[in-house]
Design a protein around this motif. Structure first.
Motif, short mmCIF file in Angstrom:
data_model
loop_
_atom_site.label_atom_id
_atom_site.label_comp_id
_atom_site.label_asym_id
_atom_site.label_seq_id
_atom_site.Cartn_x
_atom_site.Cartn_y
_atom_site.Cartn_z
N LEU A 21 0.86 -1.18 0.00
CA LEU A 21 0.00 0.00 0.00
C LEU A 21 0.89 1.23 0.00
O LEU A 21 1.73 1.40 0.89
N LYS A 22 0.72 2.10 -1.01
CA LYS A 22 1.51 3.33 -1.12
C LYS A 22 0.61 4.54 -0.94
O LYS A 22 -0.36 4.71 -1.69
N ASN A 23 0.91 5.35 0.06
CA ASN A 23 0.21 6.62 0.29
C ASN A 23 -1.30 6.48 0.40
O ASN A 23 -2.03 7.39 0.04
N THR A 24 -1.78 5.38 0.88
CA THR A 24 -3.22 5.06 1.02
C THR A 24 -4.01 5.21 -0.28
O THR A 24 -5.24 5.22 -0.26
N THR A 25 -3.35 5.29 -1.42
CA THR A 25 -4.06 5.45 -2.69
C THR A 25 -3.72 4.39 -3.74
O THR A 25 -4.49 4.19 -4.67
N ASN A 26 -2.60 3.71 -3.62
CA ASN A 26 -2.19 2.70 -4.60
C ASN A 26 -1.94 1.37 -3.88
O ASN A 26 -1.11 1.30 -2.98
N LEU A 27 -2.64 0.35 -4.29
CA LEU A 27 -2.56 -0.96 -3.65
C LEU A 27 -2.20 -2.02 -4.67
O LEU A 27 -2.79 -2.09 -5.75
N SER A 28 -1.22 -2.86 -4.33
CA SER A 28 -0.84 -4.02 -5.15
C SER A 28 -0.94 -5.26 -4.28
O SER A 28 -0.45 -5.28 -3.15
N ILE A 29 -1.58 -6.31 -4.81
CA ILE A 29 -1.73 -7.56 -4.08
C ILE A 29 -1.39 -8.72 -5.00
O ILE A 29 -1.82 -8.75 -6.15
N THR A 30 -0.62 -9.67 -4.50
CA THR A 30 -0.37 -10.92 -5.21
C THR A 30 -1.08 -12.05 -4.47
O THR A 30 -1.45 -11.90 -3.31
N GLY A 31 -1.26 -13.16 -5.12
CA GLY A 31 -1.94 -14.30 -4.51
C GLY A 31 -3.45 -14.22 -4.61
O GLY A 31 -4.16 -14.94 -3.92
N ALA A 73 -5.03 -1.69 -7.46
CA ALA A 73 -6.21 -0.86 -7.28
C ALA A 73 -5.79 0.54 -6.86
O ALA A 73 -4.75 0.73 -6.23
N ASN A 74 -6.63 1.51 -7.23
CA ASN A 74 -6.40 2.91 -6.89
C ASN A 74 -7.63 3.47 -6.21
O ASN A 74 -8.74 2.96 -6.39
N GLY A 75 -7.44 4.55 -5.48
CA GLY A 75 -8.54 5.22 -4.78
C GLY A 75 -8.08 5.57 -3.38
O GLY A 75 -6.93 5.32 -2.99
N GLU A 76 -8.96 6.14 -2.59
CA GLU A 76 -8.64 6.48 -1.20
C GLU A 76 -8.99 5.28 -0.32
O GLU A 76 -10.15 5.07 0.03
N ILE A 77 -7.98 4.50 0.04
CA ILE A 77 -8.17 3.26 0.79
C ILE A 77 -8.18 3.57 2.28
O ILE A 77 -7.23 4.14 2.81
N SER A 78 -9.28 3.19 2.95
CA SER A 78 -9.41 3.49 4.38
C SER A 78 -9.34 2.24 5.26
O SER A 78 -9.08 2.34 6.45
N GLU A 79 -9.54 1.06 4.66
CA GLU A 79 -9.57 -0.16 5.48
C GLU A 79 -9.23 -1.38 4.64
O GLU A 79 -9.71 -1.53 3.52
#
Length: 98
Positions: A21-31, A73-79
């Motif tokens: 998770l980068k800066n609560t806006t960019n998320l990368s997940i594997t698996g 995924a992108n956006g404002e991630i809160s949880e």
């Protein structure tokens, strides 16, 4: 000759996953094994055998590689949280006969 319909029904499974998770806006997940739900407020996934929910605002999937099990995924991630089981797996009769 192998039937293409059988290939579509096979679900990938992964033993491990990474979450960045980068800066609560960019998320990368594997698996990532399955995407149950995707909308602007919630992503619901199966990741390395566990169910995960990502909540926020303006969420969108920018990259999905089904073969490698990767999602961005992108956006404002809160949880970000793991849950016992997805709503889709809840037994209808268990709800009725509590």
């Amino acid at each position: 000759m192998e039937n293409n319909e059988n290939k579509k029904n096979i679900e990938k499974s992964f033993l491990n996953s990474d979450l960045i998770l980068k800066n609560t806006t960019n998320l990368s997940i594997t698996g990532v094994e399955k995407v149950y739900e995707s909308n602007e407020k919630k992503l619901q996934l199966k990741v390395a055998g566990k169910n995960m929910i990502i909540c926020g605002e303006n969420l969108s999937i920018s990259k999905l590689d089904v073969d490698k099990g990767e999602i961005e995924a992108n956006g404002e991630i809160s949880e970000i949280r793991y849950i016992e089981k997805s709503r889709e797996n809840t037994n209808f009769f268990k709800k009725i006969f509590k």
